[in-house]
Design a protein around this motif. Structure first.
Motif, mmCIF file in Angstrom:
data_model
loop_
_atom_site.group_PDB
_atom_site.id
_atom_site.type_symbol
_atom_site.label_atom_id
_atom_site.label_comp_id
_atom_site.label_asym_id
_atom_site.label_seq_id
_atom_site.Cartn_x
_atom_site.Cartn_y
_atom_site.Cartn_z
ATOM 1 N N ILE A 700 -12.621 -9.120 -14.066
ATOM 2 C CA ILE A 700 -12.229 -10.013 -12.968
ATOM 3 C C ILE A 700 -11.987 -9.183 -11.716
ATOM 4 O O ILE A 700 -11.195 -8.230 -11.727
ATOM 5 N N LYS A 701 -12.665 -9.545 -10.663
ATOM 6 C CA LYS A 701 -12.589 -8.774 -9.418
ATOM 7 C C LYS A 701 -11.725 -9.539 -8.417
ATOM 8 O O LYS A 701 -12.032 -10.672 -8.043
ATOM 9 N N ILE A 702 -10.643 -8.904 -7.997
ATOM 10 C CA ILE A 702 -9.731 -9.514 -7.027
ATOM 11 C C ILE A 702 -9.753 -8.680 -5.751
ATOM 12 O O ILE A 702 -9.590 -7.455 -5.796
ATOM 13 N N THR A 703 -9.973 -9.349 -4.643
ATOM 14 C CA THR A 703 -9.978 -8.686 -3.337
ATOM 15 C C THR A 703 -8.659 -8.980 -2.641
ATOM 16 O O THR A 703 -8.230 -10.136 -2.560
ATOM 17 N N TYR A 704 -8.010 -7.929 -2.156
ATOM 18 C CA TYR A 704 -6.707 -8.057 -1.512
ATOM 19 C C TYR A 704 -6.774 -7.626 -0.044
ATOM 20 O O TYR A 704 -7.660 -6.862 0.351
ATOM 21 N N GLU A 705 -5.799 -8.088 0.684
ATOM 22 C CA GLU A 705 -5.539 -7.542 2.019
ATOM 23 C C GLU A 705 -4.065 -7.156 2.035
ATOM 24 O O GLU A 705 -3.178 -8.011 1.915
ATOM 25 N N ASP A 706 -3.791 -5.858 2.120
ATOM 26 C CA ASP A 706 -2.409 -5.388 2.037
ATOM 27 C C ASP A 706 -1.569 -5.938 3.182
ATOM 28 O O ASP A 706 -2.033 -6.074 4.311
ATOM 29 N N LEU A 707 -0.320 -6.253 2.846
ATOM 30 C CA LEU A 707 0.625 -6.769 3.829
ATOM 31 C C LEU A 707 1.794 -5.798 3.972
ATOM 32 O O LEU A 707 2.093 -5.018 3.061
ATOM 33 N N GLU A 708 2.451 -5.876 5.101
ATOM 34 C CA GLU A 708 3.635 -5.057 5.362
ATOM 35 C C GLU A 708 4.842 -5.968 5.555
ATOM 36 O O GLU A 708 4.705 -7.108 5.969
ATOM 37 N N PRO A 709 6.045 -5.467 5.291
ATOM 38 C CA PRO A 709 6.323 -4.150 4.704
ATOM 39 C C PRO A 709 6.220 -4.193 3.183
ATOM 40 O O PRO A 709 6.257 -5.260 2.575
ATOM 41 N N VAL A 710 6.116 -3.016 2.573
ATOM 42 C CA VAL A 710 6.247 -2.875 1.121
ATOM 43 C C VAL A 710 7.625 -2.285 0.867
ATOM 44 O O VAL A 710 7.889 -1.133 1.211
ATOM 45 N N ILE A 711 8.507 -3.080 0.308
ATOM 46 C CA ILE A 711 9.904 -2.692 0.091
ATOM 47 C C ILE A 711 10.103 -2.436 -1.399
ATOM 48 O O ILE A 711 9.909 -3.340 -2.214
ATOM 49 N N LEU A 712 10.475 -1.240 -1.767
ATOM 50 C CA LEU A 712 10.617 -0.891 -3.184
ATOM 51 C C LEU A 712 12.038 -0.530 -3.575
ATOM 52 O O LEU A 712 12.446 -0.750 -4.707
ATOM 53 N N THR A 713 12.805 0.014 -2.639
ATOM 54 C CA THR A 713 14.144 0.510 -2.967
ATOM 55 C C THR A 713 15.217 -0.311 -2.273
ATOM 56 O O THR A 713 14.951 -1.058 -1.327
ATOM 57 N N ILE A 714 16.435 -0.135 -2.743
ATOM 58 C CA ILE A 714 17.582 -0.790 -2.112
ATOM 59 C C ILE A 714 17.739 -0.296 -0.678
ATOM 60 O O ILE A 714 18.019 -1.081 0.239
ATOM 61 N N LYS A 715 17.519 0.990 -0.491
ATOM 62 C CA LYS A 715 17.605 1.564 0.859
ATOM 63 C C LYS A 715 16.619 0.884 1.803
ATOM 64 O O LYS A 715 16.963 0.535 2.945
ATOM 65 N N ASP A 716 15.380 0.665 1.326
ATOM 66 C CA ASP A 716 14.376 -0.018 2.143
ATOM 67 C C ASP A 716 14.806 -1.449 2.448
ATOM 68 O O ASP A 716 14.629 -1.943 3.561
ATOM 69 N N ALA A 717 15.368 -2.129 1.446
ATOM 70 C CA ALA A 717 15.769 -3.523 1.627
ATOM 71 C C ALA A 717 16.890 -3.653 2.658
ATOM 72 O O ALA A 717 16.881 -4.561 3.494
ATOM 73 N N ILE A 718 17.854 -2.738 2.606
ATOM 74 C CA ILE A 718 18.946 -2.768 3.589
ATOM 75 C C ILE A 718 18.386 -2.535 4.989
ATOM 76 O O ILE A 718 18.757 -3.215 5.952
ATOM 77 N N LYS A 719 17.450 -1.609 5.086
ATOM 78 C CA LYS A 719 16.829 -1.302 6.378
ATOM 79 C C LYS A 719 16.120 -2.514 6.960
ATOM 80 O O LYS A 719 16.195 -2.789 8.159
#
Length: 1276
Positions: A700-719
């Motif tokens: 199965i081939k899925i085509t994406y378009e990346d979106l911003e922001p990519v939040i992975l950590t608690i520090k990123d989320a607070i920011k």
């Protein structure tokens, strides 16, 4: 590849019965064959589902079976425990396989191993039990009276998430020749049962019991009754088939030559074909990394590759010898030769004891281990420094390759040619004044890849400390084993002293460079290990020099000697204490007695049926999930065409196929337009087999378009101000004013990582559509079948009454099977409705870990104000948890985190705040403790910080700040801390805390590189949900005309023994033995509208419902009993039926009142508290970070335990699980949000060697509560 000709017949035996497979597929493993694909010569169809699928990588031991083969070298039968998930069936030619069903059965005869593990309470959920049984059974076939060390080795490759291992070991110890357990224990006293205060309540032994099972009731082990090795296989082995055997599968051909000459010819014909023996390297790579080989060559039948040759200068070991055989060969050689000649052999043995688990050592070959050149290989660094030579052979002849840095780096000039094979490995003897050592540091002591390992060798000029030759090699610091050749060359001629050590450290760190992106991370830690291992080697050599010549070489300071000692792997010992039942309690009344788990014997024989053990239904289809590979992206297109063209593929289920609701707005069942994390489900493939479905998802081939922001950590989320719900806050007193009046203020931060549930049974569901009225039967592994039922109803847009969910038993849950099973049930149900066929969905371990989320990581900031006396006047804590991409249970976890933060401490001025962060990770969810383990660490860190600043012992600060009298919590709920204080005092006493504190301090003064720590912590754990409606429960009890009783209730059997406890309750209420009673399953058709079995409340509330139903029935029977008081139970039931008295009753418990007003910051959110205290002593190696758990003492307030064996087992299991959270378990993500740790190889839950060496659990006696059933409290 296409089948060019007909396959040969594959002959082997299973449980004494001949298997003749004419179409053996090399890609089919023994596990799959046993569970799904039986073709027997005797034409009977069997499904041996006792062998469990849990990880598919050989890392957990749930699929352990015994394989017996005739050893052509020794002429004996060799029994080996192996993991069936890695064994290709084609490798079994001429072998005898024994599964747990072949060991014993409740229908015929139990084997002593099965009986003892069940009656010793070594089973909880039971999913790991067949594997445990097979590991012990294989041990006993080889060693009828094993040592405790052999027992530990045998079980080292088996994981258990429920029990904490102690009772499993206790069952195994009953077979051991010698035991380090206390010899007084059978007489009611024990050397471990010595407290500092004999007047304590636990000190009064008259009403305290320390035996959970009676050894004298066990049947003896009789080795003469075991299955014999099939005579037909013995004849085949004595007259071996010399012709080449070939097995053709759909894609792969397996070729097994009978002679070395044939193998060499085949290697010329198929130069790219790998040799396969144990499949421990190739198998996992093919499964998880997609490696594919159209031709596989098996040298298993070639005896020349298993030969061992001893000479005066060394040892030659055949490349086909398993690592377990290598271990035995080396141990024998060490016993025969003087120590100076066996330095390399001893170093290898040091690593072989901890390398992988016993099953993998039985399977992996020496040649395969060397040639695979894994970057973390434990043996290659030692073999390299030991001047090992590889003997290779081809049609052109033989040659020798040094196992050196060039070979390990994979240089073509120093490697095997495509047409060559490794015939044997030559390891020379060491010589006098030559010293060889091996070192490793890993997450766990056993069955874990090393962070860093090393082999080191030095040859000194005879009679001096001048370096004549030096070799150092490291593993785990690069893509391959790294040799520090330049550094070693520059050190030649140096004397073995501190100047040399300083220079060596400088040279090593310069040569063995570790970039910041090095595999596995932890770069600074690994750099430290490089020099720490060298320092240990330096000391070891100094010690040996001193032993050789005490006059010319200096003494090592006593303070440094501890650096030389490895932590031993010892068999845990301990005492379990609980209060005996009242002497006047009828013998028939089981409440308060250590009754064996209802399913214990079935767990041990493999006859307990789990969700995926249900036989295949007619026209059943398999489902596999397609998940996002991006953390935050727009879905541009999904191309299904290639997948739908594959043979066997029936359909692909997408969001467009959902007739009703597609999950919640922020938590879709199937993604639409956008994905929010790696692992989010996009669609699902339905195919005729699970193999076809898994092949299809790759197309199965899925085509994406990346979106911003990519939040992975608690520090990123607070920011990015990314949160899932409003802040939760509790406050009391005047915190700002209090901070102004204290003597000192300390601020700090605490980080707690996430935790994977790692239930042994992965998420799985079977959905069966019925032929009318849109009815569905759903068999699911879930803690909340009613939630599954409701979710399926809304997804399909059909009434709830058409859907019946069945839960027989669950192979572990820990909160991970509360919400997530509804997602998988709903998706499978959509597939069943669309296709019209039953759908089975079983998640691989990798997908389960990727998709489901786990315990919330936490970041906590604290500010604490206190007096110099240690009294805390003000505490301000702000916590952030990583909730993942959807709300799930994150708001409730935040609430419970804040409500539980104060733990056992009364602080007048408090402010607690909590936020759940929204990130681009899979949604985190409920997990045992529900915020308490993370939050309490923050609170206890405050206590430790205060103690350090005041120069006080932490336990003194804890005592000073604990609740002392009846009081109110921060949320204004009143409680009496009397029991809490009793637990604390009992723990201090029974652990001999104060005397051991002095011993620890003395040890730390005397030892520079090893340090001990001792701590005791109190616990006030709130039980239940913060809502009254979640505490209701119902039960249905039927009495049949023969007197038998069927009990049904709303709780689910997760391994916590709820069904056992419910029958104990019913037995007491109806005044009949438990043998009259039965629980079939939990079903939404018999008890509707149930609440999740969670929050440590299940046994309590369901027990009240069962009690109510039984009391109703007994009330109806009163006139009958009164009329015929001497009659039997059967007489009374028959008479009641004749008088038309209903023998069925619904019991109901309305629940405990519980509420919380967050606007006011007050309420009574919890029905009651469970109190406890624990003391642990650990020792740490400051050079490597290695640690050992010396002793743990736990005192828990279970009041009048319904079943002490089950409750103690729950306490032990939860402790070990929490220990894993704080020590070995680590979730690792890539910068793109991809979970790296997706199986037991990378994610290390505690193993049997991680259990504290002394592990004591006591249930606080003489404790009462009027609130609960029979004054019992739940265990964690």
């Amino acid at each position: 590849m296409p089948c060019p000709s007909r396959s040969d017949e594959l002959i082997f035996f299973v449980n004494g019965r001949k298997v003749l497979e004419r179409n053996a597929d090399p890609e089919v493993t023994l596990l799959t064959f046993l569970r799904k694909n039986w073709t027997l010569l005797i034409m009977s169809s069997l499904r041996l589902t006792g062998t469990k699928y849990a990880c598919g990588r050989g890392g957990c031991g749930a699929c352990t079976v015994m394989v017996s083969k005739h050893d052509p070298v020794s002429g004996k039968i060799r029994h080996s425990s192996v993991t069936a998930c890695l064994v290709p069936i084609c490798s079994l030619y001429g072998a005898a396989v024994t599964t747990v069903e072949g060991v014993g059965s409740i229908k015929t005869r139990l084997h002593p191993v099965q009986e003892r593990i069940a009656k010793s309470h070594g089973t909880q959920c039971g999913f790991c039990t067949p594997g445990m049984v097979m590991s012990m059974y294989t041990l006993l076939r080889n060693h009828p009276h094993p040592s405790e060390e052999q027992l530990m080795e045998a079980l080292g490759g088996n994981l258990c998430r429920c029990t904490g291992y102690r009772p499993i070991l206790a069952s195994g110890q009953t077979f051991c020749a010698e035991s380090s357990g206390c010899q007084q224990k059978g007489r009611g006293t024990c050397c471990l049962d010595q407290g500092e205060n004999d007047a304590s309540s636990l000190g009064r032994q008259s009403d305290i019991c320390m035996e959970l099972f009676a050894k004298e009731e066990f049947q003896p082990l009789d080795p003469t009754q075991e299955l014999i090795f099939p005579p037909e296989l013995l004849r085949m082995a004595e007259n071996p088939e010399k012709r080449t055997l070939t097995f053709h599968g759909e894609r792969v051909t397996w070729i097994s030559p009978g002679t070395l000459k044939d193998l060499l010819e085949l290697k010329v014909k198929h130069p790219e074909a790998p040799l396969i023996l144990g499949n421990t390297s190739l198998g996992p790579a093919m499964k998880s990394q997609g490696h594919f080989h159209p031709v596989l060559l098996s040298p298993a039948r070639i005896s020349e590759l298993s030969m061992v040759s001893k000479t005066s200068d060394g040892l030659t070991i055949g490349a086909s010898c398993s690592l377990a055989q290598v271990k035995d060969i080396l141990a024998e050689r060490v016993s025969e030769l003087p120590e100076e000649k066996t330095q390399t052999y001893r170093a290898l043995l040091r690593h072989l004891k901890s390398l992988a688990g016993q099953q993998i050592r039985n399977m992996a070959s020496l040649g395969g281990h060397i040639v695979s050149r894994h970057c973390s290989s434990d043996l290659n660094p030692v073999l390299a420094v030991g001047n090992t030579t590889l003997n290779v052979i081809s049609e052109e002849g033989t040659r020798k390759i040094p196992l050196n840095r060039d070979f390990l780096a994979g240089l073509a000039s120093a490697d095997l040619k495509p047409e060559e094979i490794l015939e044997s490995v030559y390891i020379p003897h060491s010589q006098k004044w030559e010293f060889v050592s091996a070192f490793r540091q890993a997450q766990c002591q056993q069955n874990a890849l090393a962070h860093v390992n090393a082999g080191m060798r030095v040859l000194l000029k005879e009679g001096t400390d001048a370096i004549e030759d030096l070799s150092i090699a490291y593993g785990g610091v690069g893509d391959a084993t790294v040799s520090a050749h330049k550094s070693c060359q520059q050190l030649l001629g140096w004397r073995w002293n501190e100047l040399m050590l300083d220079e060596a450290c400088r040279l090593l760190l310069d040569e063995v460079s570790l970039p910041g992106w090095a595999p596995g991370g932890s770069v600074e830690f690994k750099r430290t290990l490089l020099v720490s291992f060298l320092f240990k080697f330096y000391l070891e050599v100094l010690q040996e020099l001193k032993r050789l010549d005490s006059h010319h070489f200096p003494e090592i300071s006593d303070r440094f000697l501890s650096a030389l000692e490895d932590f031993p792997a010892t068999v845990p010992q301990g005492v379990q204490r609980y209060q005996n039942v009242d002497s006047h309690q009828p013998l028939q009344d089981p409440v308060g007695r250590p009754i064996m788990h209802l399913s214990g014997l079935k767990h041990a024989t493999g006859e307990a049926i789990f969700c995926d053990d249900i036989p295949t239904v007619d026209k059943e289809l398999s489902m596999a999930l397609v998940t996002s590979t991006r953390a935050h992206a727009k879905i541009i297109s999904v191309d299904l065409s290639k997948a739908l063209e594959l043979p066997g593929v029936v359909d692909v289920i997408t969001a467009e196929d959902i007739p009703g609701t597609n999950g919640a707005e922020d938590d879709k069942l199937l993604a639409v337009d956008e994905v929010l994390c790696v692992g989010q489900i996009i669609c699902a493939v339905v195919a005729e087999t699970d193999v076809q479905a898994k092949h299809a998802i790759e197309k199965i081939k899925i085509t994406y378009e990346d979106l911003e922001p990519v939040i992975l950590t608690i520090k990123d989320a607070i920011k990015h101000n990314s949160f899932l719900c409003p802040e939760k806050k509790l406050e009391q007193g005047n915190i700002e004013e209090a901070f102004e009046k204290v003597d000192q203020i300390v601020e700090g931060e605490v980080h707690v990582g996430g935790q994977e549930h790692f239930y042994m049974e992965t998420q799985r569901v079977l959905v069966i559509p019925k032929t009318e009225d849109k009815e569905l039967d759903i068999y699911v592994s879930a803690q909340d079948p009613a939630h599954v039922q409701k979710t399926v109803s809304s997804t399909l847009n059909i009434p709830i009454n058409r859907i019946t969910c069945h839960v027989k038993r669950v192979g572990g849950g820990f909160g991970g099977k509360v919400g997530r099973p509804a997602v998988f049930g709903a998706i499978a149900a959509v597939g069943a409705i669309k296709t019209g066929y039953p759908i089975r969905l079983v998640l691989d371990r990798e997908d389960d870990m990727l998709i489901t989320g786990g315990r919330h990581p936490l970041f906590g900031k604290y500010k604490v104000g206190f007096m110099n006396s240690g009294r805390i006047r003000a505490l301000d804590i702000e916590c952030f948890i990583n909730g993942g991409c959807a709300l799930d249970d994150s708001e409730q976890v935040t609430e419970f985190l804040i409500l539980k933060l104060e733990n056992a401490y009364k602080i007048r001025n408090l402010r607690f705040r909590g936020r759940a962060c929204m990130t681009n990770l899979p949604s985190n969810t409920a997990f045992r403790g529900f915020g308490f383990p993370q939050g309490t660490l923050v609170t206890e860190s405050c206590i430790t910080a205060v103690a350090a600043k005041c120069r006080l012992l932490p336990e003194k600060v804890r005592e000073k700040n604990m609740y002392k009298t009846v009081d109110k919590t921060i949320y204004k709920q009143a409680f009496n801390p009397e029991t809490l204080i009793r637990c604390w005092n009992e723990c201090l006493d029974k652990s001999s805390f104060h005397s051991r504190r002095r011993q620890v301090e003395e040890f730390n003064k005397k030892n520079y590189w090893k340090k001990k720590g001792l701590a005791v912590v109190p616990m006030k754990f709130s039980v239940g949900f913060a809502a009254t409606s979640f505490h209701q429960a119902a039960a249905l009890v039927h009495i049949y005309t023969d007197g038998s009783v069927l009990v049904t209730h709303g709780g689910n059997e997760l391994g916590q023994g709820i069904h056992t406890k419910m029958l104990q309750v019913a037995s007491r209420e109806l005044k009949i033995p438990m043998s009259y009673m039965h629980i079939c399953e939990t079903s939404t058709a018999t008890v509707p509208n149930t609440i999740a079995t969670a929050a440590s409340i299940g046994s309590d509330v369901n027990g009240r419902a069962v009690q109510n139903a039984c009391q109703i029935l007994l009330k109806r029977l009163e006139p009958i009993i009164k009329k015929n008081p001497e009659g039997t139970w059967e007489d009374w039931i028959e008479a009641a039926f004749e008088r038309r008295i209903s023998l069925s009753a619904t019991g109901y418990f309305r629940g405990y009142k519980a509420f919380m007003d967050w606007e006011k910051g007050e309420g009574d959110p919890f029905p009651y508290y469970v109190y406890g205290a624990a003391c642990s002593e650990v020792e740490i190696d400051c050079l490597t970070g290695a640690h050992r758990k010396i002793r743990t003492d736990i005192v828990m307030d279970a009041c009048c335990s319904l079943n002490p064996a089950i409750d103690i087992g729950q306490i032990e299991g939860s402790f070990i699980q929490g220990m894993g959270l704080y020590t070995t378990e680590e979730l690792k993500y890539s910068p793109e949000g991809v979970l790296y740790s997706r199986g037991p190889d990378e994610y290390k839950i505690p193993t049997i060697t991680d259990v504290p060496e002394e592990f004591n659990v006591s249930l606080l006696p003489s404790s009462q509560t009027p609130l609960t059933i029979y004054s019992s409290k739940v265990s964690p």
